[in-house]
Design a protein around this motif. Sequence first.
Motif, PDB file in Angstrom:
ATOM      1  N   ARG A 171      43.816  67.862  59.744  1.00 23.61           N
ATOM      2  CA  ARG A 171      43.134  66.717  60.346  1.00 23.61           C
ATOM      3  C   ARG A 171      41.660  66.693  59.966  1.00 23.61           C
ATOM      4  O   ARG A 171      41.110  65.640  59.622  1.00 23.61           O
ATOM      5  CB  ARG A 171      43.285  66.768  61.866  1.00 23.61           C
ATOM      6  N   GLU A 172      41.030  67.864  60.021  1.00 29.14           N
ATOM      7  CA  GLU A 172      39.603  67.931  59.728  1.00 29.14           C
ATOM      8  C   GLU A 172      39.308  67.460  58.304  1.00 29.14           C
ATOM      9  O   GLU A 172      38.352  66.695  58.072  1.00 29.14           O
ATOM     10  CB  GLU A 172      39.099  69.371  59.906  1.00 29.14           C
ATOM     11  N   GLU A 175      39.940  63.636  58.028  1.00 31.80           N
ATOM     12  CA  GLU A 175      38.881  62.884  58.701  1.00 31.80           C
ATOM     13  C   GLU A 175      37.679  62.734  57.769  1.00 31.80           C
ATOM     14  O   GLU A 175      37.040  61.678  57.724  1.00 31.80           O
ATOM     15  CB  GLU A 175      38.465  63.586  59.993  1.00 31.80           C
ATOM     16  N   THR A 181      37.395  59.167  62.875  1.00 27.76           N
ATOM     17  CA  THR A 181      37.704  60.187  63.877  1.00 27.76           C
ATOM     18  C   THR A 181      38.414  59.539  65.067  1.00 27.76           C
ATOM     19  O   THR A 181      38.484  58.305  65.170  1.00 27.76           O
ATOM     20  CB  THR A 181      36.419  60.891  64.374  1.00 27.76           C
ATOM     21  N   ASP A 182      38.929  60.391  65.946  1.00 32.39           N
ATOM     22  CA  ASP A 182      39.494  59.975  67.237  1.00 32.39           C
ATOM     23  C   ASP A 182      40.571  58.896  67.074  1.00 32.39           C
ATOM     24  O   ASP A 182      41.415  58.984  66.200  1.00 32.39           O
ATOM     25  CB  ASP A 182      38.380  59.511  68.184  1.00 32.39           C
ATOM     26  N   ASP A 183      40.499  57.863  67.933  1.00 27.10           N
ATOM     27  CA  ASP A 183      41.558  56.857  67.959  1.00 27.10           C
ATOM     28  C   ASP A 183      41.635  56.063  66.663  1.00 27.10           C
ATOM     29  O   ASP A 183      42.731  55.679  66.226  1.00 27.10           O
ATOM     30  CB  ASP A 183      41.345  55.895  69.138  1.00 27.10           C
ATOM     31  N   LYS A 184      40.490  55.798  66.042  1.00 25.82           N
ATOM     32  CA  LYS A 184      40.495  55.047  64.790  1.00 25.82           C
ATOM     33  C   LYS A 184      41.230  55.828  63.701  1.00 25.82           C
ATOM     34  O   LYS A 184      41.966  55.248  62.892  1.00 25.82           O
ATOM     35  CB  LYS A 184      39.068  54.726  64.346  1.00 25.82           C
ATOM     36  N   PHE A 185      41.039  57.129  63.712  1.00 24.11           N
ATOM     37  CA  PHE A 185      41.731  57.973  62.753  1.00 24.11           C
ATOM     38  C   PHE A 185      43.233  57.948  63.010  1.00 24.11           C
ATOM     39  O   PHE A 185      44.036  57.764  62.087  1.00 24.11           O
ATOM     40  CB  PHE A 185      41.204  59.402  62.846  1.00 24.11           C
ATOM     41  N   ASP A 186      43.629  58.136  64.260  1.00 24.50           N
ATOM     42  CA  ASP A 186      45.052  58.144  64.606  1.00 24.50           C
ATOM     43  C   ASP A 186      45.726  56.828  64.232  1.00 24.50           C
ATOM     44  O   ASP A 186      46.844  56.812  63.693  1.00 24.50           O
ATOM     45  CB  ASP A 186      45.226  58.401  66.100  1.00 24.50           C
ATOM     46  N   THR A 187      45.044  55.723  64.516  1.00 25.53           N
ATOM     47  CA  THR A 187      45.612  54.410  64.221  1.00 25.53           C
ATOM     48  C   THR A 187      45.814  54.222  62.724  1.00 25.53           C
ATOM     49  O   THR A 187      46.861  53.737  62.276  1.00 25.53           O
ATOM     50  CB  THR A 187      44.708  53.297  64.770  1.00 25.53           C
ATOM     51  N   ASP A 200      47.129  69.647  64.495  1.00 22.53           N
ATOM     52  CA  ASP A 200      45.995  69.488  63.578  1.00 22.53           C
ATOM     53  C   ASP A 200      46.445  69.290  62.138  1.00 22.53           C
ATOM     54  O   ASP A 200      45.641  69.415  61.212  1.00 22.53           O
ATOM     55  CB  ASP A 200      45.076  70.725  63.656  1.00 22.53           C
TER      56      ASP A 200
END
Length: 238
Positions: A171-172, A175, A181-187, A200
């Motif tokens: 993930r790191e 990113e 990061t965060d929700d924008k990354f997940d989406t 991760d």
Amino acid sequence: MSSYDDAKERPEHITNILNGLDRYNPETTTIFQDYVAYQCEYDTYDCYANLALLKLYQFNPHLARDETITNILVKALTVFPSSDFSLCCHLLPPNLLTPTPNTQASDLAEAVQKLTGLNSLLESCQFKEFWNTLDSDDLYADLIADVSGFEDTIRTRIAGVTNSSMREVTRELLEGFLNLTDDKFDTFVKETAGWSIEGDVITIPINKDNEAKPTITRESVKFDQFSRQIRRAYEQPA
């Protein structure tokens, strides 16, 4: 982003110009310039037409517009890892590409050199450094301001490169690649890229590019192809 490389969606009047002698007519310069502005606004891309405009600028430098040249280069960045950016640069004057020692660079030369640096970072897959560089100077923000969806398009291209070269990525690291990061990354990862997040680690589905397969190469060589060489090996020296 749609591409007009196959000419299926290119406006008819642009196609007519490109297919005829008018592509060399300086009077068509304004038409091509308006078309570049259209591409920037509506997130389309036509490399062939943009190269034709840069060629017109070569023959008619007094007609060249700095803003249009930078917009063409920025649009070419959005289709990496293709060679479009390099193709465009080959049609620019050399003084725009290489800094001249002890000489004040023009605004256009500075812009071209900065965009060339960004292209080098993308080509070498230094994606985190690309985003850091993009955020390091307000001039970059000015250069990409006219190009709609620039950052999202770059992220999609980076995801494409990642999709074809990896099966798993932390993930790191991702990113940093995407500058999210965060929700924008997940989406983005789940909805845009179609990958799964497990703790991760981001898992990328197997595809024809990231699946390791042994390749067996067979060559068919006939003996008579070597007959001349074999005969010479047994010949007596003069």
